[in-house]
Design a protein around this motif. Structure first.
Motif, mmCIF file in Angstrom:
data_model
loop_
_atom_site.group_PDB
_atom_site.id
_atom_site.type_symbol
_atom_site.label_atom_id
_atom_site.label_comp_id
_atom_site.label_asym_id
_atom_site.label_seq_id
_atom_site.Cartn_x
_atom_site.Cartn_y
_atom_site.Cartn_z
ATOM 1 N N GLN A 260 10.435 -1.957 -14.974
ATOM 2 C CA GLN A 260 9.438 -3.065 -15.628
ATOM 3 C C GLN A 260 9.025 -3.136 -12.948
ATOM 4 O O GLN A 260 8.002 -3.829 -12.728
ATOM 5 C CB GLN A 260 10.172 -4.169 -16.479
ATOM 6 N N GLN A 261 10.118 -3.287 -12.283
ATOM 7 C CA GLN A 261 9.634 -3.577 -11.079
ATOM 8 C C GLN A 261 8.952 -2.686 -10.796
ATOM 9 O O GLN A 261 8.277 -3.436 -9.565
ATOM 10 C CB GLN A 261 11.535 -3.014 -10.850
ATOM 11 N N ARG B 35 3.192 -1.766 -7.913
ATOM 12 C CA ARG B 35 2.274 -0.774 -8.475
ATOM 13 C C ARG B 35 0.563 -2.149 -8.599
ATOM 14 O O ARG B 35 -0.230 -2.127 -7.931
ATOM 15 C CB ARG B 35 2.281 0.210 -9.457
ATOM 16 N N ILE B 36 1.355 -3.205 -9.612
ATOM 17 C CA ILE B 36 0.123 -3.934 -10.367
ATOM 18 C C ILE B 36 -0.170 -5.184 -8.453
ATOM 19 O O ILE B 36 -1.342 -5.306 -7.621
ATOM 20 C CB ILE B 36 0.977 -4.569 -10.878
ATOM 21 N N LEU B 37 0.657 -5.760 -7.895
ATOM 22 C CA LEU B 37 0.783 -5.860 -6.968
ATOM 23 C C LEU B 37 -0.072 -5.824 -5.806
ATOM 24 O O LEU B 37 -1.051 -6.107 -4.617
ATOM 25 C CB LEU B 37 1.660 -7.016 -6.533
ATOM 26 N N TYR B 38 0.210 -4.268 -5.957
ATOM 27 C CA TYR B 38 0.304 -3.872 -3.967
ATOM 28 C C TYR B 38 -1.777 -3.627 -4.552
ATOM 29 O O TYR B 38 -1.959 -3.666 -3.867
ATOM 30 C CB TYR B 38 1.019 -2.069 -4.263
ATOM 31 N N LYS C 204 2.057 -3.386 0.551
ATOM 32 C CA LYS C 204 3.574 -2.930 0.492
ATOM 33 C C LYS C 204 4.621 -3.756 0.166
ATOM 34 O O LYS C 204 5.847 -3.817 -0.259
ATOM 35 C CB LYS C 204 3.464 -1.552 0.854
ATOM 36 N N SER C 205 4.372 -4.390 1.585
ATOM 37 C CA SER C 205 6.584 -4.907 1.919
ATOM 38 C C SER C 205 5.667 -6.151 0.219
ATOM 39 O O SER C 205 6.732 -6.476 0.129
ATOM 40 C CB SER C 205 5.703 -5.614 2.824
ATOM 41 N N MET C 206 4.799 -6.619 0.419
ATOM 42 C CA MET C 206 4.330 -8.159 0.480
ATOM 43 C C MET C 206 4.824 -7.471 -1.819
ATOM 44 O O MET C 206 5.899 -8.490 -1.789
ATOM 45 C CB MET C 206 3.584 -8.335 -0.045
ATOM 46 N N ALA C 207 4.408 -6.997 -2.075
ATOM 47 C CA ALA C 207 4.040 -6.481 -3.675
ATOM 48 C C ALA C 207 5.853 -6.245 -4.039
ATOM 49 O O ALA C 207 6.523 -6.581 -4.582
ATOM 50 C CB ALA C 207 3.960 -4.705 -3.719
ATOM 51 N N LYS C 208 6.791 -5.157 -3.267
ATOM 52 C CA LYS C 208 8.141 -5.340 -3.105
ATOM 53 C C LYS C 208 8.574 -6.334 -2.994
ATOM 54 O O LYS C 208 10.053 -6.887 -4.000
ATOM 55 C CB LYS C 208 8.593 -4.209 -1.877
ATOM 56 N N SER C 209 8.093 -6.968 -2.318
ATOM 57 C CA SER C 209 9.097 -8.656 -2.068
ATOM 58 C C SER C 209 9.025 -9.710 -2.892
ATOM 59 O O SER C 209 9.546 -10.602 -3.590
ATOM 60 C CB SER C 209 8.642 -9.210 -0.765
#
Length: 623
Positions: free
Chosen positions: A462-463, A468-471, A568-573
């Motif tokens: 799920q993480q 991937r969706i947010l990225y 990528k950074s924002m999606a990870k956070s």
């Protein structure tokens, strides 16, 4: 058979030694700054260009060198700090091996200008790749100026391994901070590409920390002070509520020398146990004074690792000192067994006897004789009722008729009532797509989502799936520049150090395309009036801190563009984390959005987002 072992030429030996001592421009900065401190300077300037690849220059007002010493300082193992082997365990200076200048001169163009206080003129020495090009008399101020130009000019392979200017500048700034924090009694200044980055006057230790990391840092610091026969500890630790996701503001200094020690870092983490949120790290700026005979600082070429005689004792003392400070300043809960109860009472009332309160009763007061006033919708009416003890039944006279009248109008009265609507909570993934009923998904250990497919079973992380969706959403918004933003009721003010502010300023336009709205980016402060839709206000500081860290360290790789790195950074956070419970409609929505992505099988960090297991594979498990 002929002999095959031979001595290496000096220039080759120097280049091999340079591989250990000089790894990047920051290594040159460290060595030159330490030499300036050992020279007794009280004012030191650092000038760099192109993150140190083109120029690293250190100017000090120390005692300087004679012409002979200037020439001899670039020879291997030439030092003024050591005369015999026993001196290695009585070190009170920085550089002592005599390898730094020789290694630097082997892989760069070096120009040295130096003059002693009693001399009228100084010496200018030019060295190119270990070869002395010239040595002349020159007019120069008292002290030493060392310019290192074109680093790795004769080793192209080593130069190709250097990172981008942003990453190398970060390393240079870190080395500058480490030296400046260890010596608050020395004035430091740093200039990058002609502009002043830092100007640190002589101050105490707390003010030096504030000058480097911003004025907001002052309220985050908790003093630590402990003096024992084995160890003297001084400095500051950060309050738990200001802990960060990164380990940037963690500094150990042993005898004014910066070191890295995972063992001592664990002692700090143990002292903060129970006070920090998961995944956060406390800040600390601690000076440890120990006997030089009990440590060995000659176990690593960069001298950032130290071997202690009794690490267990230092661990216990450091942990106890930090815990004591946290309790002393009411950061952590403590039990005080030496509490003096008399301190609970103010001194002026310590010996006074308690006075009994006076109670006054109005014997003539009758509540039933008091006029009760109540206000209607348009007029004020006064009702007076004086019942006698035998007339209690009269209180209920007329209630039946009123009740009948109220029943006649009850339907219309209640139809006009308005109820406050409950706060609507949106789904984690939005609601732009309808969710089908009868969900076929199941969440396993709050980490995986299990779903059925025609050929068997689907298992989704799920993480990684949400990343991937947010990225892809952030990348699309930045590219088409049509992101929506939600305005904040009150502006959000965040505080960063000066180098972090510079990173935010560079990324400002791209961040605005994702939905951020900035009203101020200056003087160590960032003011935000709008955030992207779906980004909680409490997560904004975490997102920016992670983004700054990734940009400065070029995570994951230097070959990606700044836009890709930001997405990528924002999606990870912002992605949901492992351990978070999802409702059935959220699970279903996550699956649908994942397979609507262009690359659903991989996370932004190129890790598998889901796996499939066919019925045949499941059947084999039962054989």
């Amino acid at each position: 058979m002929a002999d095959i072992i031979q001595l290496l030429p000096d220039h080759v030996a120097n280049q091999i030694a340079a591989g250990e001592v000089v790894q990047r421009p920051a290594s040159v900065v460290k060595e030159l700054l330490e030499n300036a401190i050992d020279a007794g300077a009280d004012t030191i300037k650092l000038i760099i260009k192109d993150a140190g690849k083109t120029l690293v220059q250190v100017i000090d007002n120390g005692k300087g060198m004679s012409p002979t010493d200037a020439r001899l300082s670039f020879s291997r193992h030439a030092t003024s700090k050591i005369r015999n082997a026993e001196d290695l365990f009585q070190l009170h200076t920085k550089g002592f091996r005599g390898e730094a200048l020789a290694s630097i001169a082997a892989i760069a163009h070096v120009e040295l200008k130096t003059k002693q206080p009693d001399d009228e003129v100084g010496t200018c020495l030019v060295i190119e790749g270990s070869d002395v090009a010239s040595q002349e008399v020159v007019v120069t101020p008292t002290g030493t100026s060392v310019s290192v130009k074109n680093l790795f000019f004769n080793i192209p392979a080593r130069r190709n391994f250097l990172k981008s200017d942003a990453v190398e500048l970060r390393h240079v700034t870190d080395e500058f901070h480490r030296v400046a924090l260890a010596h608050p009694s020395i004035s430091f200044a740093m200039y990058n590409n002609g502009s002043e980055s830092f100007n640190l006057p002589v101050s105490n230790y707390r003010q030096r920390i504030v000058n480097i990391f911003g004025n907001k840092t002052n309220e985050k610091l908790v003093p630590v002070d402990e003096d024992t026969e084995v160890l003297k500890i001084s400095g500051f630790v950060g309050k738990p509520e200001f802990a960060k996701k990164t380990r940037g503001e963690q500094y150990f200094f042993v005898n004014n020398r910066f070191i890295k020690s995972a063992y001592l870092n664990h002692a700090i983490a143990s002292a903060f146990e129970g006070l920090l949120k998961s995944g956060t790290h406390a800040s600390y700026f601690l000076n440890l004074d120990v006997d030089p005979q009990t440590i060995d600082i000659n176990i690593h070429p960069t001298k950032t690792e130290i071997k202690f005689d009794d690490e267990h004792t230092l661990y216990a003392l450091l942990r106890s000192a930090v815990k004591h400070s946290l309790g002393q300043f009411n950061i952590a809960p403590v039990i005080d067994f030496e509490h003096d109860p008399s301190l609970d009472t103010p001194y002026n009332y310590k010996n006074n006897q308690a006075k009994a309160p006076k109670i006054e009763v109005d014997s003539n007061f009758n509540p039933f004789k008091t006029e009760t006033k109540f206000s209607g919708s348009s007029t004020r009416q006064t009702a007076s009722f004086k019942p006698t003890p035998n007339d209690w039944d009269s209180l209920y006279v007329g209630m039946e008729s009123k009740g009948n009248d109220s029943e006649e109008h009850s339907e219309t009265d209640f139809s006009e009532l308005q109820f406050e609507s409950e706060e609507e909570t949106t789904s984690m993934f939005g609601s732009d797509q309808p969710v089908e009923t009868g969900s076929s998904t199941y969440q396993l250990h709050n980490k995986y989502i299990v779903s059925t497919i025609k050929s068997g079973m689907l298992l989704i992380d799920q993480q990684r799936a949400h990343q991937r969706i947010l990225y892809e959403e952030f990348l699309k918004n930045i590219t088409i520049k049509e992101a929506t933003s939600q305005q904040l009721l009150f502006p959000l003010q965040l505080h960063f150090s000066s180098q972090d502010i510079e990173v935010v300023r560079q990324l400002k336009s791209d961040l605005e395309h994702t939905g951020f709205v900035f009203s101020k980016v200056d003087d160590g402060e960032v003011e935000i009036t709008g955030v992207p839709v779906g980004v909680p206000e409490s997560e904004v500081s975490i997102v920016l801190e992670q983004l700054i860290s990734d940009v400065e360290n070029e995570v994951p790789d230097s070959h990606f563009s700044a836009t890709d790195l930001m997405a990528k950074s924002m999606a990870k956070s912002l992605a949901i984390k492992t351990g978070q419970t999802l409702k059935s409609d959220e699970q279903e929505y996550l699956v649908n959005k994942l397979f609507a992505c262009k690359e659903p099988n991989m996370s932004p960090a190129n890790r598998t987002a889901f796996i499939t297991m066919s019925v045949d594979e499941l059947d084999k498990k039962f054989m």
